[in-house]
Design an enzyme around this catalytic site. Structure first.
Site, short mmCIF file in Angstrom:
data_model
loop_
_atom_site.label_atom_id
_atom_site.label_comp_id
_atom_site.label_asym_id
_atom_site.label_seq_id
_atom_site.Cartn_x
_atom_site.Cartn_y
_atom_site.Cartn_z
N HIS A 31 0.83 -1.21 0.00
CA HIS A 31 0.00 0.00 0.00
C HIS A 31 0.86 1.25 0.00
O HIS A 31 1.32 1.71 1.06
CB HIS A 31 -0.90 -0.01 1.23
CG HIS A 31 -1.79 -1.21 1.31
ND1 HIS A 31 -1.34 -2.45 1.67
CD2 HIS A 31 -3.12 -1.34 1.06
CE1 HIS A 31 -2.34 -3.32 1.64
NE2 HIS A 31 -3.44 -2.67 1.28
N HIS A 271 -4.20 3.50 -3.25
CA HIS A 271 -4.32 2.89 -1.91
C HIS A 271 -3.53 1.59 -1.76
O HIS A 271 -2.66 1.51 -0.90
CB HIS A 271 -5.79 2.65 -1.57
CG HIS A 271 -5.98 1.67 -0.46
ND1 HIS A 271 -5.90 2.03 0.86
CD2 HIS A 271 -6.19 0.32 -0.48
CE1 HIS A 271 -6.06 0.95 1.61
NE2 HIS A 271 -6.25 -0.09 0.83
N GLU A 420 -17.86 -3.89 24.62
CA GLU A 420 -17.02 -5.10 24.63
C GLU A 420 -15.92 -5.02 23.58
O GLU A 420 -14.79 -5.46 23.80
CB GLU A 420 -17.87 -6.35 24.36
CG GLU A 420 -18.93 -6.65 25.41
CD GLU A 420 -20.22 -5.88 25.19
OE1 GLU A 420 -20.31 -5.12 24.20
OE2 GLU A 420 -21.14 -6.04 26.01
N HIS A 482 -28.73 -15.13 25.44
CA HIS A 482 -27.70 -14.97 26.47
C HIS A 482 -27.01 -16.28 26.85
O HIS A 482 -26.18 -16.29 27.74
CB HIS A 482 -28.32 -14.34 27.73
CG HIS A 482 -28.58 -12.87 27.58
ND1 HIS A 482 -29.28 -12.35 26.52
CD2 HIS A 482 -28.20 -11.81 28.34
CE1 HIS A 482 -29.34 -11.03 26.63
NE2 HIS A 482 -28.69 -10.68 27.73
C1 LIG Z 1 -11.33 -4.41 9.96
C2 LIG Z 1 -10.83 -4.22 8.58
N1 LIG Z 1 -11.68 -4.23 7.56
C3 LIG Z 1 -11.24 -4.12 6.29
C4 LIG Z 1 -9.91 -3.97 6.03
C5 LIG Z 1 -9.42 -3.90 4.60
N2 LIG Z 1 -8.94 -2.53 4.34
C6 LIG Z 1 -7.65 -2.22 4.35
S1 LIG Z 1 -7.39 -0.58 4.16
C7 LIG Z 1 -9.04 -0.28 4.03
C8 LIG Z 1 -9.61 1.10 3.91
C9 LIG Z 1 -8.69 2.08 3.38
O1 LIG Z 1 -9.05 3.37 3.72
P1 LIG Z 1 -8.17 4.19 4.74
O2 LIG Z 1 -8.20 3.55 6.06
O3 LIG Z 1 -8.61 5.58 4.67
O4 LIG Z 1 -6.69 4.04 4.21
P2 LIG Z 1 -6.05 4.78 2.95
O5 LIG Z 1 -6.92 4.50 1.78
O6 LIG Z 1 -5.98 6.20 3.29
O7 LIG Z 1 -4.72 4.11 2.80
C10 LIG Z 1 -9.76 -1.45 4.12
C11 LIG Z 1 -11.22 -1.54 4.01
C12 LIG Z 1 -9.04 -3.95 7.13
N3 LIG Z 1 -7.73 -3.84 7.00
N4 LIG Z 1 -9.52 -4.05 8.39
#
Ligand SMILES: Cc1ncc(C[n+]2csc(CCOP(=O)(O)OP(=O)(O)O)c2C)c(N)n1
Length: 678
Positions: A31, A271, A420, A482
């Site tokens: 990334h 990304h 939680e 529960h």
């Molecule tokens: C709990 C979770 N869900 C999904 C992902 C997959 N994932 C990785 S980065 C991302 C979103 C990217 O957006 P952002 O956090 O703004 O990062 P940027 O694009 O700025 O690098 C997702 C959905 C993850 N790493 N963790």
């Protein structure tokens, strides 16, 4: 810290940017967008604010840095290499390769300087809240102001859109605001792009207003590449942290994902995929960076970053000098602090473990656990924890301490609120911080809300303790919502988590002993709501058999066992009664208490076979949960009394009876296994 000219500063930021992008390009995976966009933020934190010692990543009072958006891992690896941690340029070139110290997402324990495992979004955000709780707590217990401020570090994080979208971050932010955890300084990489595109399609609330409403101090940096503006925002955050009404800070930095990439900047294309040669070279040209060599680090830039080593050594010297002075003035506290930071238990702590007298009526294991916690709390001042608004039911309250609140940070009782999800991640942050032994508790059925954190505790070897009560259909009237059914199996599915379901009060004490001593990984305790008999240990084997996961409670009859009855938790007393009936009919019965599969699995095969005699095919397991996995212990000829549907709302005794958890049913099943009609 240092005065540097703009040119050097710009080149230092570009070094972070392009080391990261080159790493992704070389791995052909990763990334690039986050590191390229957040490089100036990271630069400002790491060269102007972060107080750390690259030569001693465990320095107790170091500032913590969390890259909550763990997908941007190359950013962190670049910073660790540049500032002089034990990470080489070759490690960076090995990004995401088999056996490398630079895995896809930062993993605690793999790379020196990585404070917590991040990648599942929102987790790092919430871990930092746990670290801030630990910081405030240790500060309250040990600092002697104004001279001896031994624990006064900050917790910095870079958090992303994705982090802020995750529910766990909302819960953690809400609690952090309430607790006024002002040592938290989070920089929000406000690039407004996530995987599916612009956040205009998903995430349009006013984030600043939201965090203000949580009680955070919100600052804005309109240009996330402007070092001076970022710097003064961090200064302001630190300055307000010293005020009486201090709060955690969120610094919203407007950034550009993939900054510099000619066509991909500000798009989702930046990304999560390698930029490609053309795009990468385009960015280098645009930002005045040489195309070759790859992984280029100008000498003066490296010198600039490596000042961190000198500063770090100085920082450590100063801290040690403060600690020496503290030793002279407060020798007992100093010894205690050193013990706790080293994660050592007091030599005689086990003597605090209570012993419970035999009692046919007995008590619930959750109640026994409450007594154990309170007995241990006297000897183990590092024990601190709480519940997600269920302490009166989970019996986790430390009687002779008070609430942990902003005014009383020395308190050892945490109110996580009905959160939680964040509780799990906060406990992990505390566990990885050190100096404390944290626990979090709720009903076993709600462990589902905590699975992301439990998983990370197991994956990362955090010594978190999970206290789950109301562990079966024995919950009774509250009904199937529960009553956990699949939850023991679901917890046992985590590699690295030790699950213990003690049979009675004395096993509960030993279960706590195991959890406290297990510093290399998490432990989950499954405890009953309902009373269970306290076994007479002058008749049955001592409860410390629990340490081995399963043990022979007693062999009934005079000869070789014909059948093995095994059970965990509340069902142990049932097999004991069933065993007596069978023995009265002349059948030789072995009774096995089986509180922990994981502990038993690590015993040598000789011990395992001593308990589960391979020659005895008639084996019956009894557990009020799904049978999944018990086949391993009962074998293909064995049988399991289990629960294969959801529970029911009725008094516990009735539910147990209707679901077949009766002595009579167990005796009948045993006869069938033995080939009798019964
Ligand atoms: C709990 C979770 N869900 C999904 C992902 C997959 N994932 C990785 S980065 C991302 C979103 C990217 O957006 P952002 O956090 O703004 O990062 P940027 O694009 O700025 O690098 C997702 C959905 C993850 N790493 N963790």
């Amino acid at each position: 810290m240092t005065s540097v000219n703009d040119d050097l500063q710009n080149r230092a930021i570009n070094t972070i940017r392009f080391l990261s992008a080159d790493g992704v390009q070389q791995a052909n995976s990763g990334h690039p967008g986050l590191p390229m966009g957040a490089a100036a933020m990271a630069y400002t934190i790491w060269t102007r604010h972060l107080r750390h010692n690259p030569r001693n990543p465990r320095l107790p009072n170091r500032d913590r840095f969390i890259l909550s958006g763990g997908h941007g891992s190359m950013l962190l690896y670049s910073l660790l290499y540049l500032t002089g941690y034990d990470l080489s340029l070759d490690d960076l070139k090995n990004f995401r390769q088999w056996g490398s110290r630079t895995p896809g997402h930062p993993e605690y324990g793999v790379t020196p300087g990585v404070e917590v495992t991040t990648g599942p979004l929102g987790q790092g955000f919430a871990n930092g809240v746990g670290m801030a709780i630990a910081q405030a707590h240790l500060a309250a217990q040990f600092n002697k102001l104004p001279q001896y401020s031994l624990i006064d570090h900050f917790i910095y994080a870079i958090v992303t859109d994705g982090d802020l979208m995750e529910g766990v971050a909302s819960e953690a932010a809400s609690l952090a605001g309430h607790l006024r955890l002002s040592k938290l300084i989070y920089l929000y990489d406000d690039n407004r792009i996530s995987i599916e595109g612009s956040i205009d399609i998903t995430f349009t609330e006013d984030r600043a207003a939201r965090f203000e409403a949580y009680g955070w101090n919100v600052l804005r940096v309109p240009d996330g590449n402007a070092v001076e503006a970022i710097d003064s925002a961090i200064r302001a955050a630190k300055a307000q942290a010293a005020k009486a009404d201090a709060r955690p800070s969120l610094i919203i930095c407007r950034t550009h994902i993939g900054y510099g990439l000619p066509t991909r900047q500000d798009t989702e294309k930046a990304h999560g995929e390698p930029p490609g040669e053309v795009e990468l070279n385009g960015a280098k040209e645009k930002l005045g960076w040489p195309l070759e060599p790859r992984f280029y680090v100008p000498e003066d830039v490296l010198d600039h970053f490596r000042l961190a080593i000198q500063h770090g050594e100085q920082l450590e010297k100063e801290w040690l000098a403060r600690l020496r002075g503290y030793w002279v003035k407060y020798p007992e506290l100093a010894a205690e602090l050193e013990r706790r930071l080293a994660g050592k238990l007091p030599p005689d702590w086990r003597s605090a473990l209570p012993e419970f007298p035999a009692d046919p009526k007995g008590l619930a294991t959750r109640a026994a656990s409450g007594k154990v916690i309170n007995a241990l709390a006297v000897k183990l001042p590092e024990l601190i924890g709480g519940s997600a608004d269920l302490a009166p039911s989970t019996n986790t309250w430390i009687m002779d301490s008070v609430d942990f609140q902003s005014e009383t940070p020395a308190g050892r009782n945490l109110h996580f609120g009905v959160r939680e999800n964040a509780m799990g991640s906060i406990v992990n942050g505390m566990a990885v911080n050190g100096g404390v032994i944290p626990y979090g508790s709720t009903f076993l059925v709600f462990s589902d809300y905590m699975r992301p954190a439990i998983r990370l505790s197991a994956l990362s070897h955090y010594p978190s303790i999970w206290v789950f009560t109301h562990d079966s259909i024995g919950v009774g009237e509250d009904g199937p919502t529960h009553q956990p059914v699949e939850h023991l199996a679901a917890l046992r599915a985590f590699p690295g988590l030790v699950v213990i379901r003690p049979a009675d009060a004395n096993e509960t004490a030993v279960a706590w002993q195991v959890a406290i001593e297990r510093r290399g990984g998490p432990t989950a305790l499954a405890l009953t709501r309902q009373a269970v008999p306290t076994l007479d240990r002058s008749i049955y084997a001592p409860a410390n058999g629990l340490e081995r996961g399963a043990y022979i409670l007693k062999d009934l009859g005079d000869g070789k066992p014909q059948i093995i009855l095994m059970a965990s938790g509340s069902e142990v007393s049932l097999i004991v009664e069933a065993g007596k009936q069978l023995a009265a009919e002349g059948i030789n019965v072995r009774l096995v208490s089986f509180p922990s599969w994981e502990l038993f699995s690590t015993q040598d095969i000789g011990y395992q076979q001593t308990v589960l005699l391979p020659g005895v095919k008639a084996r019956l397991a009894v557990e009020a949960g799904v049978r999944q996995g018990w086949e391993r212990w009962v074998g293909s000829d064995g049988e399991v009394v289990s629960v294969e549907r959801y529970g029911a709302s009725a008094p516990a005794k009735v539910v147990f009876q209707e679901y077949g958890f009766t002595v009579e049913n167990i005796v009948n099943k045993a006869y069938k296994l033995l080939g009798h009609e019964g």
